[in-house]
Every structure is written in structure tokens, then in C-alpha cells.
Design an enzyme around this catalytic site. Structure first.
Site, mmCIF file in Angstrom:
data_model
loop_
_atom_site.group_PDB
_atom_site.id
_atom_site.type_symbol
_atom_site.label_atom_id
_atom_site.label_comp_id
_atom_site.label_asym_id
_atom_site.label_seq_id
_atom_site.Cartn_x
_atom_site.Cartn_y
_atom_site.Cartn_z
ATOM 1 N N ALA A 37 0.867 -1.192 0.000
ATOM 2 C CA ALA A 37 0.000 0.000 0.000
ATOM 3 C C ALA A 37 0.897 1.233 0.000
ATOM 4 O O ALA A 37 0.756 2.146 0.828
ATOM 5 C CB ALA A 37 -0.971 -0.006 1.179
ATOM 6 N N HIS A 42 6.943 5.734 1.781
ATOM 7 C CA HIS A 42 7.733 4.565 1.365
ATOM 8 C C HIS A 42 8.699 4.939 0.237
ATOM 9 O O HIS A 42 9.854 4.513 0.227
ATOM 10 C CB HIS A 42 6.807 3.453 0.852
ATOM 11 C CG HIS A 42 5.853 2.898 1.857
ATOM 12 N ND1 HIS A 42 4.496 3.098 1.776
ATOM 13 C CD2 HIS A 42 6.056 2.140 2.964
ATOM 14 C CE1 HIS A 42 3.902 2.475 2.790
ATOM 15 N NE2 HIS A 42 4.818 1.889 3.525
ATOM 16 N N GLU A 153 11.485 6.805 10.434
ATOM 17 C CA GLU A 153 11.348 7.300 11.812
ATOM 18 C C GLU A 153 9.887 7.421 12.211
ATOM 19 O O GLU A 153 9.573 7.607 13.375
ATOM 20 C CB GLU A 153 12.048 8.658 11.947
ATOM 21 C CG GLU A 153 13.555 8.530 11.901
ATOM 22 C CD GLU A 153 14.273 9.851 12.124
ATOM 23 O OE1 GLU A 153 13.617 10.908 11.996
ATOM 24 O OE2 GLU A 153 15.484 9.811 12.403
ATOM 25 N N ASP A 155 7.847 5.099 12.437
ATOM 26 C CA ASP A 155 7.688 4.017 13.415
ATOM 27 C C ASP A 155 8.947 4.018 14.285
ATOM 28 O O ASP A 155 9.808 3.152 14.161
ATOM 29 C CB ASP A 155 7.494 2.691 12.681
ATOM 30 C CG ASP A 155 6.266 2.723 11.787
ATOM 31 O OD1 ASP A 155 5.163 2.495 12.287
ATOM 32 O OD2 ASP A 155 6.409 3.019 10.578
ATOM 33 N N GLN A 158 9.777 1.060 16.536
ATOM 34 C CA GLN A 158 10.154 -0.072 15.675
ATOM 35 C C GLN A 158 11.613 0.063 15.227
ATOM 36 O O GLN A 158 12.376 -0.911 15.250
ATOM 37 C CB GLN A 158 9.223 -0.102 14.462
ATOM 38 C CG GLN A 158 9.678 -0.999 13.331
ATOM 39 C CD GLN A 158 8.654 -1.072 12.224
ATOM 40 O OE1 GLN A 158 7.603 -1.668 12.405
ATOM 41 N NE2 GLN A 158 8.922 -0.464 11.080
ATOM 42 N N SER A 190 0.664 7.542 5.951
ATOM 43 C CA SER A 190 0.516 6.172 6.453
ATOM 44 C C SER A 190 -0.479 5.435 5.581
ATOM 45 O O SER A 190 -1.466 6.022 5.129
ATOM 46 C CB SER A 190 0.005 6.210 7.896
ATOM 47 O OG SER A 190 -0.478 4.935 8.277
ATOM 48 N N SER A 191 -0.231 4.153 5.382
ATOM 49 C CA SER A 191 -1.200 3.344 4.625
ATOM 50 C C SER A 191 -2.549 3.357 5.325
ATOM 51 O O SER A 191 -3.592 3.243 4.683
ATOM 52 C CB SER A 191 -0.696 1.901 4.505
ATOM 53 O OG SER A 191 0.618 1.888 3.995
HETATM 54 P P1 AMP Z 1 4.839 -0.096 6.585
HETATM 55 O O1 AMP Z 1 4.529 -0.467 5.175
HETATM 56 O O2 AMP Z 1 3.818 0.781 7.218
HETATM 57 O O3 AMP Z 1 5.258 -1.277 7.427
HETATM 58 O O4 AMP Z 1 6.122 0.821 6.488
HETATM 59 C C1 AMP Z 1 7.281 0.380 5.847
HETATM 60 C C2 AMP Z 1 8.406 1.333 6.158
HETATM 61 O O5 AMP Z 1 8.075 2.637 5.698
HETATM 62 C C3 AMP Z 1 8.675 1.442 7.665
HETATM 63 O O6 AMP Z 1 10.078 1.525 7.870
HETATM 64 C C4 AMP Z 1 7.990 2.727 8.021
HETATM 65 O O7 AMP Z 1 8.544 3.363 9.142
HETATM 66 C C5 AMP Z 1 8.218 3.546 6.770
HETATM 67 N N1 AMP Z 1 7.234 4.619 6.667
HETATM 68 C C6 AMP Z 1 5.892 4.511 6.690
HETATM 69 N N2 AMP Z 1 5.316 5.730 6.620
HETATM 70 C C7 AMP Z 1 6.339 6.621 6.560
HETATM 71 C C8 AMP Z 1 6.409 8.047 6.494
HETATM 72 N N3 AMP Z 1 5.316 8.806 6.465
HETATM 73 N N4 AMP Z 1 7.632 8.625 6.433
HETATM 74 C C9 AMP Z 1 8.759 7.869 6.474
HETATM 75 N N5 AMP Z 1 8.752 6.532 6.540
HETATM 76 C C10 AMP Z 1 7.569 5.911 6.586
#
Ligand code: AMP
Length: 290
Positions: A37, A42, A153, A155, A158, A190-191
Site C-alpha cells: 500500500a 515509502h 522514523e 515508526d 520499531q 501512512s497506509s
Molecule cells: P509499513 O509499510 O507501514 O510497514 O512501512 C514500511 C516502512 O516505511 C517502515 O520503515 C515505516 O517506518 C516507513 N514509513 C511509513 N510511513 C512513513 C512516512 N510517512 N515517512 C517515512 N517513513 C515511513
């Protein structure tokens, strides 16, 4: 852009075959783990990865083990073809999209659990979540053995868990944190923002405003506990359905700093709920000058 998509592999065998071929030609490799997503946040990680290494692999895997009972695993958005398109446009070299059956074969019995930094904050609200994250990320780092791996950052906890785990288990990759990509009104991309209706979307940026105000108050010399309480009260008064937490933590250890004005960089972290959607965000605060 239409036309050719980047190569997509599903098995560890094929992943390793491609990465070995690149390595034999002297290329360094960056891994960007995602749950798909994909949005501009990303993509900012892919861009950073391209600066850090010769070849970039993005993994797309909605990891069942990091979702709790009653969380949104089933409804989590899955947009694999659009993701492949976005990765292609961003210049990513390979998409790794393993199946759950391959990641967790019958009889899978191993959990990677990181104490300390995984406790409190989101760890308190989502029992087992960081075990799921640590287990899948350790697998991905072992499978791809990248030179560097990029995490957002956004997360923040995490990222701290992954740094600790990578050091503890000698996983070898250099872990790089990427700044938070935001919408023009401040909301962290965010997704899960896709779940918000118009009224919720209009309210959501308030979380970032409160975090930014809280960070300013700390940099202006305010004491940790009262500033934290004021931030929490401001969130409570902002029309969120629930405030899970707002906390000031040491930026490296994630331990609570002593009360009084901050003397080193801290992070102000928060999680709130809007309807069925849980939003998280955080900002840095530097100590007062002089
Ligand atoms: P996810 O698909 O939500 O698991 O995120 C995958 C990676 O993208 C993780 O390292 C998240 O921290 C990073 N990520 C998600 N949203 C953002 C954002 N708005 N800015 C920077 N990194 C992000």
C-alpha cells in the site's frame, strides 16, 4: 509510467540468486521492508536507499505476526500491482513479495523478542506486536543479507527495536532511519490514513500540531513532566476517540528522561485513535541552547 515493471520474486531462492548475481558484479545492496500500500513515505525510503547502495530491493509482505487479535490484518490495504508500478517509477531494482506460507512454513516455532526498547509506548498497547516485527525483520535481513536496510522514523520505536536486534544478533546490515514524510497539513503519511473519513482526516493533523507544540515547549526550557501532561491534555481536548499515549523519551534509549528541562535530544511520541484507525507520530526536541 506504464510499460515494463521491475522484476518481482516470491521465493528466498530467487531472491538470493538475484542478489548473488549483483554482489558478484560488486554491487552493494539496500533493503527497504514494507507492508505494501505504498505511498510517498515509502518512496522517500527507496530514494534514500538508492543513495546508499547500488541496488535496491523492496520487500512487500503484510506480516500476520505483527497484527494482534481484532486488529486490521484482514482489511489492511493490498495493492500489489500499484506497488510494483510505484517501485518501478522510483527506480527500485527488485520487489520481493513472499507468501505467508513461505515465510512461516508449517511448524514455524521461532520468535525473536527484544526486551527493553519494545516495552511501553506501542508495546504496551499492542502486546506481541514487536515480537512479530522483530521476527519478520530478522528473517528478511537474513534472507537478503543487505549492506544497508532503511526504516522510517515514523515508526520510531520499531526503528529502535530493529537497531537493538541487529546489534544483538550480528545481523550485519547498517540500519538507517529515514525522516517522516508528511502531508502538507503535517499528517504523517501512512497506509492506514486510507481508513479515515473526511471528518477524521480533517481532525488527524492535530496530532502533529500538538507534538510540535510540545517539542517547542521543551526546547524553550519547559520541564518534562508538566510539558508532557499539557501535551496529553491538548490531545485529549482535540476530539480523538482515544489517546493511547503522549510521552517524552530519550531519542536513543527510549527511556523516560528525568524531570526538569531536557539536556539531550528527546523524542515526543504519541498514538491516538480515530474511529477504528490508530495513528502514530513523533517529533524530535532539542535541548535549550546555552
Ligand atoms: P509499513 O509499510 O507501514 O510497514 O512501512 C514500511 C516502512 O516505511 C517502515 O520503515 C515505516 O517506518 C516507513 N514509513 C511509513 N510511513 C512513513 C512516512 N510517512 N515517512 C517515512 N517513513 C515511513
Amino acid at each position: 509510467m506504464s510499460g515494463n515493471l521491475l522484476p518481482i520474486v516470491q521465493s528466498v531462492l530467487r531472491l538470493r540468486a538475484q542478489l548473488t548475481a549483483w554482489r558478484e558484479r560488486g554491487a552493494s545492496i539496500a533493503l527497504v521492508p514494507t507492508m505494501g500500500a505504498l505511498h510517498d513515505g515509502h518512496i522517500s525510503l527507496i530514494r534514500l536507499a538508492k543513495i546508499q547502495a547500488d541496488r535496491v530491493v523492496a520487500s512487500v509482505f503484510v506480516n500476520p505476526r505483527q497484527f494482534g487479535v481484532g486488529e486490521d490484518f484482514e482489511s489492511y490495504p493490498r495493492t500489489e500491482m500499484a506497488d510494483a508500478q510505484r517501485l518501478t517509477e522510483a527506480g527500485c531494482d527488485l520487489m520481493y513479495a513472499p507468501t505467508a506460507a513461505a515465510m512461516y512454513p508449517d511448524g514455524f516455532s521461532t520468535t525473536v523478542s527484544v526486551r527493553g526498547v519494545s516495552e511501553g509506548l506501542c508495546g504496551a498497547e499492542r502486546p506481541g506486536h514487536f515480537d512479530g516485527v522483530a521476527t519478520v525483520v530478522s528473517k528478511l535481513l537474513i534472507q537478503a543479507a543487505p549492506d544497508v536496510a532503511i526504516f522510517g522514523e515514523k515508526d520510531y520505536q520499531q526503528l529502535a527495536v530493529i537497531r537493538r536486534m541487529t546489534r544483538d544478533l550480528d545481523l550485519g546490515a547498517k540500519i538507517i532511519g529515514a525522516p517522516i514524510a508528511r502531508a502538507p497539513d503535517g499528517l504523517a503519511l501512512s497506509s492506514r490514513n486510507a481508513y479515515l473519513d473526511a471528518a477524521q482526516r480533517a481532525r488527524a493533523p492535530r496530532m502533529h500540531q500538538v507534538l510540535a507544540e510540545t517539542a517547542l515547549a521543551l526546547t524553550a526550557g519547559g520541564s518534562v513532566r508538566p510539558v508532557e501532561q499539557a501535551g496529553r491534555a491538548a490531545l485529549e481536548a482535540s476530539g480523538f476517540d482515544k489517546v493511547d499515549y503522549l510521552e517524552v523519551r530519550n531519542a536513543d534509549t527510549l527511556q523516560p528522561p528525568p524531570d526538569g528541562p531536557i539536556t539531550r535530544t528527546v523524542r515526543v511520541l504519541a498514538a491516538v485513535r480515530l474511529g477504528r484507525t490508530r495513528l502514530i507520530d513523533n517529533v524530535a526536541a532539542e535541548p535549550p541552547r546555552g
